[in-house]
Design an enzyme around this catalytic site. Sequence first.
Site, short mmCIF file in Angstrom:
data_model
loop_
_atom_site.label_atom_id
_atom_site.label_comp_id
_atom_site.label_asym_id
_atom_site.label_seq_id
_atom_site.Cartn_x
_atom_site.Cartn_y
_atom_site.Cartn_z
N GLU A 190 64.79 -27.47 8.81
CA GLU A 190 64.68 -28.56 7.81
C GLU A 190 64.48 -27.99 6.41
O GLU A 190 65.06 -28.49 5.45
CB GLU A 190 63.54 -29.51 8.18
CG GLU A 190 63.86 -30.35 9.41
CD GLU A 190 62.81 -31.40 9.67
OE1 GLU A 190 61.69 -31.02 10.06
OE2 GLU A 190 63.10 -32.59 9.47
N GLU A 196 63.11 -31.03 18.04
CA GLU A 196 61.92 -31.88 18.08
C GLU A 196 61.92 -32.86 19.24
O GLU A 196 60.90 -33.19 19.82
CB GLU A 196 61.77 -32.66 16.77
CG GLU A 196 61.28 -31.83 15.59
CD GLU A 196 62.36 -31.01 14.91
OE1 GLU A 196 63.50 -30.93 15.43
OE2 GLU A 196 62.07 -30.43 13.85
#
Length: 707
Positions: free
Chosen positions: A109, A129
């Site tokens: 990210e 995730e």
Amino acid sequence: MSTSLSSPVSLRIEAGIALITVDNPPVNALSHAVRTGLLQALRAALSDEAVRAAVLLCSGRTFIAGADVTEFGRALQPPHLPEVTQAFEESPKPVVAALHGTTLGGGFEIALACHYRIATPSTTVGLPEVKLGLIPGAGGTQRLPRLVGVDLALKMICNGVPITAAHALESGAIDEITEGDLEVAAATAAERLGRDAKPPRRTGLLSVTRPIDGIFDEAKRTFAKKRELIAPLRCIEAIRAAVSLPFVEGLKRERELFLQLRTSPQAAALRHAFLGEREVGKVPGLSAHVTAREVRRIAVIGAGTMGGGIAMCFANAGFPVQLVEAGSGALERGIATIRKNYAATVTRGALSQDGMDKRLHLITPTLIYEDLREADLIVEAAFEDMDVKQLVFERVDAVAKPGAILATNTSYLDVAAIAEFTGRPQDVLGMHFFSPANVMRLLENVRTPKTAPDVLLTAMKIAKAIGKVAVLVGGADGFVGNRMLAQRTREAYFLLEEGALPEQVDRVLVDFGFPMGPLAVGDLAGLDIGWRNRKARAHLRRPGVRDCNLLDKVCEMGRFGQKSGAGWYRYEAGNRTPHPDPLIEQLILDHARQAGIVRRDISDREILERCLYAMINEGARILGEGVAARAVDIDMVWLHGYGFPAWRGGPMFHADQVGLTTVYEAITRYRERFGAELWSPAPLLEELAAVGHGFFTAGVTAPAIVR
Ligand code: NAD
């Protein structure tokens, strides 16, 4: 110029390029100190007029490989990751992310928020995730679709599977692959961007290519099939927001969804599963002074179903294996099966022909016990019969070198008694592999009161070397997994005679999250195994205690499960799909009539409670007796050996989520209905429920598990 800011992140400025380096071994996890250090380093670089551009890179074996999982259960501490990604994206000076190793989760990210991404050829990038019951929470769901399109973003984020650098380059997730020195190449790119008069390219400002119609509905249909898993559906929702909302609004929506999931029971369970897998390798009481024995050569006795698979496990990890059989026919059949299994893997494309040849070459078939002389570890997988075990262990004891570890793969027999067939019980333990041994990840390492600590440590280490999740257990009679399974099977059969049919019992457990129900599992494993076991243990049956002999009746019809084309279900040739069979329904109805049982409608809830709570109660007994050291050990046995859904954490974690008082009360209700012989609450369960504790909140650890 070189400035050290805070310990895990440093800043070095060379020829107008700021080199921000993260050094937080082992995997540069995004701990609070790293997040803080990143912001400080960036601010320092931006306020330095000499700096034209920056590079973000990492020391050690990988770029930031994700969040610091140990922080997950705790309160969030600022600066939060979105603040960091936002700061990097908004930097007026271009920032190049220099990627190597596994660039995952929060690490990816941050890279997505940088203005240029360069990677080494072996890098992988991804947003896993979802595997922890979450969605990416720092812009990943908003930025990735802007770079690679909605289709690939959905696949990557909902499945959580990383992609290679080559795939990332082709799809636009990264901008360059360098074969040369990463830092030099990244600094060169930064230098070039720094000269550019235009502002840096901000991923958040890119527009999302309009996806094909219906893509989100299709994704929902796909992931709804994974039953009750919430996180993939929330991932889809967040990516949809990237298409339908302005970037800033999309980020907000993503954060809301992330925060909701963060405290969800599923995320807690998946985190427990993740951490538990690591935890079980650390055996309480196994002193730090103990050193493992060296294991280089392996021998496996018995080339049947289990022995063949076990030999493959070791050969797959590069160990030379002697495979010993009693007769040449069995040995040839065993080797032929191993060859066939490897060939199937080659056909599937999961193994090269060369890899297969190398593995086969490592396995040496033999009929001579003297060939075991050099083995450091000998694993016995002969027939499940005490006389056979005695014969084998006496012969092994006569030839094995001093210090060799002698293991038995027995499922139910007393390992301590087997150890006494040798003159070296301290070197003997159980290594209980699960079928198919080359596929199933669980290994129950079974200690006896006499097993030496260094033997236990070696068994735990060797398990890791062959890619298994090993759990140290004790006791006899099925150890942890099969002992609890026996309780579930018992209830499943009782439910059949009381009113349910196999398809109802199985559906309830599949709805709960198991890949298969208990009766279909029986058909897969072979009903004859359970039947043989029932006969061998008939003398243990207590008079007056309820027993169901439905299994005997099914087996007497020659129905042994899938291998005979029929068991609790019928099967069509070449197909593993179970079909309900009117013959079995009739058999069950007749059986109930003969036993004088008036069949009734049984609710799904009763089926679930009786199957699960019988297991949990046995788990509490196992824990109370010290057969397992910790509740987490039991959970990992069930997750890795029996298909318990990871998103429920395991039977003991699930019991805590339900509440032990609720479990206890249900068990006492069943005690009233079915008698104390079958449904007495385990003392530990009773104690914990009385004080409102759970297995985990109480931190139950059996005393001195290793003497
Ligand atoms: P199997 O019948 O398929 O294989 C046993 C093999 O041992 C046979 O090939 C036999 O010829 C050989 N053998 C017998 N006596 C021998 C001797 N004296 N020396 C050398 N070889 C000898 O049985 P299996 O299913 O592989 O089970 C083996 C062991 O593993 C048993 O103790 C069983 O309880 C245990 N186990 C089985 C499973 C399973 O699902 N099948 C799972 C876990 C553990």
